[in-house]
Design an enzyme around this catalytic site. Structure first.
Site, PDB file in Angstrom:
ATOM      1  N   HIS A  51       0.803  -1.226   0.000  1.00  0.00           N
ATOM      2  CA  HIS A  51       0.000   0.000   0.000  1.00  0.00           C
ATOM      3  C   HIS A  51       0.837   1.278   0.000  1.00  0.00           C
ATOM      4  O   HIS A  51       0.300   2.351  -0.269  1.00  0.00           O
ATOM      5  CB  HIS A  51      -0.929   0.020   1.215  1.00  0.00           C
ATOM      6  CG  HIS A  51      -1.930  -1.094   1.231  1.00  0.00           C
ATOM      7  ND1 HIS A  51      -2.947  -1.195   0.311  1.00  0.00           N
ATOM      8  CD2 HIS A  51      -2.059  -2.163   2.056  1.00  0.00           C
ATOM      9  CE1 HIS A  51      -3.676  -2.272   0.576  1.00  0.00           C
ATOM     10  NE2 HIS A  51      -3.155  -2.878   1.618  1.00  0.00           N
ATOM     11  N   GLU A 155      -6.813 -12.262   6.798  1.00  0.00           N
ATOM     12  CA  GLU A 155      -7.551 -11.009   6.641  1.00  0.00           C
ATOM     13  C   GLU A 155      -8.764 -11.151   5.726  1.00  0.00           C
ATOM     14  O   GLU A 155      -9.191 -10.186   5.091  1.00  0.00           O
ATOM     15  CB  GLU A 155      -6.616  -9.916   6.118  1.00  0.00           C
ATOM     16  CG  GLU A 155      -5.843 -10.280   4.865  1.00  0.00           C
ATOM     17  CD  GLU A 155      -4.852  -9.207   4.452  1.00  0.00           C
ATOM     18  OE1 GLU A 155      -4.944  -8.074   4.954  1.00  0.00           O
ATOM     19  OE2 GLU A 155      -3.960  -9.517   3.636  1.00  0.00           O
ATOM     20  N   ASP A 181      -8.952  -5.538   6.230  1.00  0.00           N
ATOM     21  CA  ASP A 181      -9.489  -6.333   5.128  1.00  0.00           C
ATOM     22  C   ASP A 181     -10.453  -7.402   5.628  1.00  0.00           C
ATOM     23  O   ASP A 181     -11.368  -7.793   4.897  1.00  0.00           O
ATOM     24  CB  ASP A 181      -8.357  -6.967   4.330  1.00  0.00           C
ATOM     25  CG  ASP A 181      -7.736  -5.984   3.349  1.00  0.00           C
ATOM     26  OD1 ASP A 181      -8.496  -5.346   2.597  1.00  0.00           O
ATOM     27  OD2 ASP A 181      -6.509  -5.840   3.343  1.00  0.00           O
TER      28      ASP A 181
END
Length: 257
Positions: A51, A155, A181
């Site tokens: 990310h 996740e 997530d």
């Protein structure tokens, strides 16, 4: 020439065997200086290639920035693909965080990505890793499989439903629960929703039962202490940006404005 006796480069595995909790953060800002500051206080840092706006050259510099400290540099990759794990290991990372592990096949793929044959499928080419750790190529290779941490992230609701098969996979060194997530996988937008909390508890129980070290996110000291009491061994105290936010907020606390 090789040094003798050979000792592992990565101290985290022994700390977890000793049931000693370790503390880290996720670095999303492409900054050598930021990592240098954080590495003074943390046991590990995960350079975020999933990310964060970080390229491999900058990631290399951030890994090198942990030199001279006990901080262990690891890298989070964008997907569970061996070719994405290869370069971060070869430039000196001592662990790979694999996202979105949802079944045993995913877990096996991750575990084999970080180890050389016959234990795995890692391709040879650690040209810069020995320089980071101050060892010869021979010495790096001698302990490489034991030094590398295979960290998987639980996740997704599918992962929770298959937690036992995932955690039975050989070669998993650390399993962390990703609340963000996990929440979105059931169309929720926060980790405090009761359904998300229930999923996190199921994931935690499955990881704990397996004996594999468990990690997670601790947003407060109270939360961290409670997690340590339950047996967590790797606690992420935040992202670099969130730690900055908290530091700025603390600096303003009590100032009349």
């Amino acid at each position: 020439m090789t040094s003798a006796p050979l000792t592992p480069l990565n101290r985290l595995r022994q700390a977890w065997r000793d049931k000693h909790p370790t503390f880290g953060a996720i670095a999303t800002i492409p900054s050598i200086q930021t990592v240098q500051i954080m590495a003074q206080s943390l046991d590990w840092i995960i350079v975020d290639l999933e990310h964060g706006p970080i390229d491999l050259s900058t990631a290399h510099a951030m890994i090198v920035a942990t030199s001279g400290t006990p901080c262990v540099p690891m890298v989070r990759i964008a997907a569970n693909e061996p070719h994405l794990a290869k370069a971060p290991m070869d430039i000196g990372a001592l662990g790979i965080n694999f996202p979105m592990i949802c079944n045993r096949g995913d877990a096996e793929k991750a575990a084999r990505s970080v180890r050389y044959p016959p234990k795995g499928d890692r391709l040879w080419g650690p040209f810069h890793a020995p320089f980071r750790w101050g060892v010869s190529m021979n010495d790096y290779m001698a302990t490489a499989d034991d030094d590398m941490i295979c960290m998987i992230t639980i996740e997704h609701v599918d992962a929770v439903n298959r937690i036992d098969e995932i955690m039975a996979t050989p070669g998993i060194d650390l399993a962390v629960i990703g609340p963000g997530d996990l929440a979105t996988s059931i169309n929720k937008r926060g980790p405090d929703d009761p359904e998300v909390v229930a999923l996190m508890q199921r994931a935690e129980e499955g990881i704990m039962k397996s004996g594999v070290p468990i990690g997670g996110v601790a947003r407060t000291a109270e939360q961290a202490n409670a997690m340590i009491d339950r047996g967590y061994l790797a606690l992420a105290l935040g992202f670099d940006w969130s730690l900055f936010q908290r530091g700025i907020a603390a600096a303003f606390a009590g100032i009349k404005r």
